[in-house]
Motif scaffolding. Sequence first.
Motif, PDB file in Angstrom:
ATOM      1  N   GLU A 188       1.998 -25.316  25.533  1.00  0.00           N
ATOM      2  CA  GLU A 188       2.823 -24.728  26.229  1.00  0.00           C
ATOM      3  C   GLU A 188       2.957 -25.391  27.769  1.00  0.00           C
ATOM      4  N   GLU A 247       6.040 -27.749  30.316  1.00  0.00           N
ATOM      5  CA  GLU A 247       6.514 -27.158  31.593  1.00  0.00           C
ATOM      6  C   GLU A 247       6.742 -28.124  32.678  1.00  0.00           C
ATOM      7  N   PRO A 248       7.942 -28.027  33.433  1.00  0.00           N
ATOM      8  CA  PRO A 248       8.149 -29.039  34.401  1.00  0.00           C
ATOM      9  C   PRO A 248       7.163 -28.849  35.488  1.00  0.00           C
ATOM     10  N   ARG A 249       6.652 -30.184  35.969  1.00  0.00           N
ATOM     11  CA  ARG A 249       5.454 -30.066  37.009  1.00  0.00           C
ATOM     12  C   ARG A 249       6.022 -30.254  38.574  1.00  0.00           C
ATOM     13  N   ARG A 290       4.875 -18.922  32.810  1.00  0.00           N
ATOM     14  CA  ARG A 290       3.612 -19.823  33.041  1.00  0.00           C
ATOM     15  C   ARG A 290       2.330 -19.740  32.800  1.00  0.00           C
ATOM     16  N   TRP A 306       2.587 -15.258  17.704  1.00  0.00           N
ATOM     17  CA  TRP A 306       2.869 -16.567  17.634  1.00  0.00           C
ATOM     18  C   TRP A 306       3.851 -16.734  16.480  1.00  0.00           C
ATOM     19  N   PRO A 333       5.240 -19.299  13.367  1.00  0.00           N
ATOM     20  CA  PRO A 333       4.557 -20.152  12.385  1.00  0.00           C
ATOM     21  C   PRO A 333       3.996 -21.202  12.866  1.00  0.00           C
ATOM     22  N   VAL A 334       2.822 -21.577  13.158  1.00  0.00           N
ATOM     23  CA  VAL A 334       2.268 -22.843  13.720  1.00  0.00           C
ATOM     24  C   VAL A 334       1.113 -23.061  12.993  1.00  0.00           C
ATOM     25  N   ALA A 335       0.614 -24.588  13.344  1.00  0.00           N
ATOM     26  CA  ALA A 335      -0.494 -24.931  12.504  1.00  0.00           C
ATOM     27  C   ALA A 335      -0.739 -26.386  13.483  1.00  0.00           C
ATOM     28  N   GLY A 336      -2.003 -26.929  13.082  1.00  0.00           N
ATOM     29  CA  GLY A 336      -2.378 -28.225  13.745  1.00  0.00           C
ATOM     30  C   GLY A 336      -3.663 -28.849  13.169  1.00  0.00           C
ATOM     31  N   GLY A 337      -4.332 -29.244  13.977  1.00  0.00           N
ATOM     32  CA  GLY A 337      -5.721 -29.998  13.074  1.00  0.00           C
ATOM     33  C   GLY A 337      -6.086 -31.466  13.741  1.00  0.00           C
ATOM     34  N   TYR A 342       3.737 -16.873  22.497  1.00  0.00           N
ATOM     35  CA  TYR A 342       3.428 -18.172  22.567  1.00  0.00           C
ATOM     36  C   TYR A 342       4.582 -19.134  21.774  1.00  0.00           C
ATOM     37  N   GLN A 389       9.526 -26.674  11.891  1.00  0.00           N
ATOM     38  CA  GLN A 389       9.842 -26.220  13.344  1.00  0.00           C
ATOM     39  C   GLN A 389       8.601 -26.208  14.186  1.00  0.00           C
ATOM     40  N   GLY A 390       7.402 -25.705  13.747  1.00  0.00           N
ATOM     41  CA  GLY A 390       6.313 -25.593  14.566  1.00  0.00           C
ATOM     42  C   GLY A 390       5.736 -26.959  15.007  1.00  0.00           C
ATOM     43  N   LEU A 391       5.434 -27.692  13.912  1.00  0.00           N
ATOM     44  CA  LEU A 391       4.790 -28.870  14.229  1.00  0.00           C
ATOM     45  C   LEU A 391       5.474 -29.974  15.182  1.00  0.00           C
ATOM     46  N   TYR A 412      -4.471 -31.834  19.664  1.00  0.00           N
ATOM     47  CA  TYR A 412      -5.281 -30.841  19.971  1.00  0.00           C
ATOM     48  C   TYR A 412      -6.670 -31.126  20.115  1.00  0.00           C
ATOM     49  N   ARG A 416      -5.364 -22.223  28.538  1.00  0.00           N
ATOM     50  CA  ARG A 416      -3.441 -22.069  28.653  1.00  0.00           C
ATOM     51  C   ARG A 416      -3.149 -23.546  29.491  1.00  0.00           C
ATOM     52  N   THR A 424       0.272 -30.337  17.212  1.00  0.00           N
ATOM     53  CA  THR A 424      -0.759 -29.483  16.886  1.00  0.00           C
ATOM     54  C   THR A 424      -1.853 -28.971  18.103  1.00  0.00           C
ATOM     55  N   VAL A 471      -0.452 -26.802  19.789  1.00  0.00           N
ATOM     56  CA  VAL A 471      -0.071 -25.366  19.766  1.00  0.00           C
ATOM     57  C   VAL A 471      -1.137 -24.568  19.371  1.00  0.00           C
ATOM     58  N   LEU A 472      -2.147 -24.986  18.711  1.00  0.00           N
ATOM     59  CA  LEU A 472      -3.507 -24.424  18.493  1.00  0.00           C
ATOM     60  C   LEU A 472      -4.305 -23.918  19.603  1.00  0.00           C
ATOM     61  N   ASN A 479      -4.068 -22.556  22.308  1.00  0.00           N
ATOM     62  CA  ASN A 479      -4.137 -20.909  22.901  1.00  0.00           C
ATOM     63  C   ASN A 479      -4.456 -20.009  21.537  1.00  0.00           C
ATOM     64  N   VAL A 480      -4.204 -20.410  20.203  1.00  0.00           N
ATOM     65  CA  VAL A 480      -4.313 -19.497  19.320  1.00  0.00           C
ATOM     66  C   VAL A 480      -6.024 -19.620  19.074  1.00  0.00           C
ATOM     67  N   TYR A 527       5.998 -28.358  18.731  1.00  0.00           N
ATOM     68  CA  TYR A 527       4.685 -27.942  19.807  1.00  0.00           C
ATOM     69  C   TYR A 527       3.341 -28.913  19.310  1.00  0.00           C
TER      70      TYR A 527
END
Lengths: 84, 615
Positions: B275, B279-281, A21, A78, A80-84, A8, B236-238, B330, B270, B243, B245-246, B248-249, B241
């Motif tokens: 992700e 993606e291109p639609r 995809r 994954w 390193p990721v995070a969210g909230g 991911y 990088q992550g935030l 998210y 998904r 929030t 990105v969570l 799928n986690v 992608y």
Amino acid sequence: MRVTLKLYASLSDHLPDEAKRTNEWPMEVADGTTVGDLIDRHQLPKRLVHLVLVNGHYIPPASREAHPLVENDVLAIWPPVAGG
Amino acid sequence: MAWTRKILRVNLTDRTCASEPLNMEWAHDYLGQRGLATKYLASEIDPKVDPLSPDNKIIWATGPLTGTMASTGGRYSVVTKGPLTGAIACSNSGGYFGAELKFAGWDMVIIEGRASSPVYLSIENDKVELRDASHLWGKTVWETEGQIKSEHQDPQIRVSCIGRTGENGVLYAAIVNDLHRAAGRSGVGAVAGSKNLKAIAVRGTLGVGNIANPKEFMKVTFEKKKILKENAVTGQGLPTYGTQVLMNVINEIGAMPTRNHKDVQFEGARKISAEAMHEPRESDGKAQLVNNQACFGCTIACGRISKIDATHYTVVNSPKYWGASGGLEYEAAWALGCANGVDDLDALQYATMLCNEDGFDPISFGATIGAVMELYEMGVLTKEEIGIEAPFGSGKALTFLTEITARGEGFGKIIGLGSKRLCEKYGHPELSMSVKGQEFPAYDARAVQGMGLTYATSNRGACHLRSYTISSEVLGIPVKTDPLTTEGKPALVKAFQDATAVVDSTGLCVFTTFAWALSDIQPQLQAACEGDWSMEKLDLMGERIWNMERQFNNAAGFTRKDDDLPARLKTEAAKVGPAKGLVSGIDKMIPEYYDLRGWDTEGRPTAETVARLGL
């Protein structure tokens, strides 16, 4: 045996086009293959291999090298990721 | 001093605006924003007051680091007694409004009473006036902001306002600034609407020049920005992608509340994830995500700017939605999507735009639709009553119900009451997935045990941001803990709650804590604010703020029985995933948590605790 590798976020770049995809990459591997083996085989950058789950269960860094996969396991990784 | 030391007190009944000095003794004990505004509110209103009556007050509050060069220093809070819960409400927003209020020379704006007709508050530095807003009443957030800027002939004015839902008394109406940043939860927008207050418009040109030790502040904020940049999550992550990105986690670990918490994994996750947004639609070959966006002073930039597919059924005849706009976060994607079983990414984008446009909380709204869909599938609600067939998974039902809630039409009026009142009205209170009347966010309490305790004890009703133990239980920040066990969770939750109470009072964003510890914020406060800002002081302050909020709620009538989860989470085990067979262990965690807090068995701070915290 058959297992599925899921990659991911930025690790998606390491998936073949047909898996991009879905983020799911089903594959045949030899019995006894470990999490560490799959990470090495697909040349996933170590700094991006952060959150590692097998069937949703967290695999700590120290266990990854030796953690054996079994038939139908799903290995998800994954950066390193995070969210909230 | 990082405070301006000035409060603006506005009485809408009398139509008066007055400046008064900030209580600096309180500022040293409660800092700013959440802590300090709650101190003012708790000191000035009866906790039993009707939240929508003129006797309630509502406070816009900055923190000492708001408007400074500290990274993410643009936050403000709106504090009031919340109409959705009847508990203390504190909603926090980013964007640029908070910094602008500080630049105008105000730490806080306290609104009292009720105007006899719609008004908005105009602030240009010291020039403050209440203006007629009759022509703005009935307008959306987006229309209101544009019109105020146009009338003042100043595009740099920042506007914090309500949409039609705030006017219509939707109990989870938000206050929105900068078009799509929101003080989103607990219905603070309904309180503003009940007072006939449409907006606060502010233009500040005074800057923030009152830092205690400017040289040290520049040095330390630079060092701390470097940590954020070099950290893989905040650097990088935030930004890449967001929030989302969570999605799928959380689905992979089987903690995704799905179809009103009937399931813990969503087969369509998904399709509505970060992700998928990249993606291109098919229609135009473009991705839904256009760019990321930063709030004032933020070096993380997690915000999403998206463009909906212009051929999507929701907007094909509505060009006004075709441009770049606030994208899915998210929590919104979960509530509008997984909670209802909807996997149409553009339907979710449309719904989130309507939530921004008319100012309502997508979490409480989406979760309420989850209850509506379950009641529909049970046959309790019918197509005739709702206005559309509404089974789980229907994107068309979701978008239709979003539209009628935004406009306050038909069944949308019932949806605007929130899931607790709606489920009670139809005889199934057990189907409201909420605590203290506020709906859950996006983590299942059966699969992440600490979050169950977080929800049950949150002072503003179910909320993830009061103690985001996902950091530890799922992401391993700062250390990994097992999400499936209750062991150690009372201490973990308490630690997160106290630290977050401090962060929420500084003027900084809680997302910094993916890279920073409180000990990284402490030297920034120390350089900005005169006096002692040791870690010991901050630790005690976090606990003090938490207990103050608790005392307010206790005085409002909340008791031990309100620190609980819906029966579904305690009796219906997770069906799949790592938590298969598990229910929430909330009843086991509560006594230990109370003990750690220094509360009695009914959840009241003991005399010793009150004295220790100086409450």
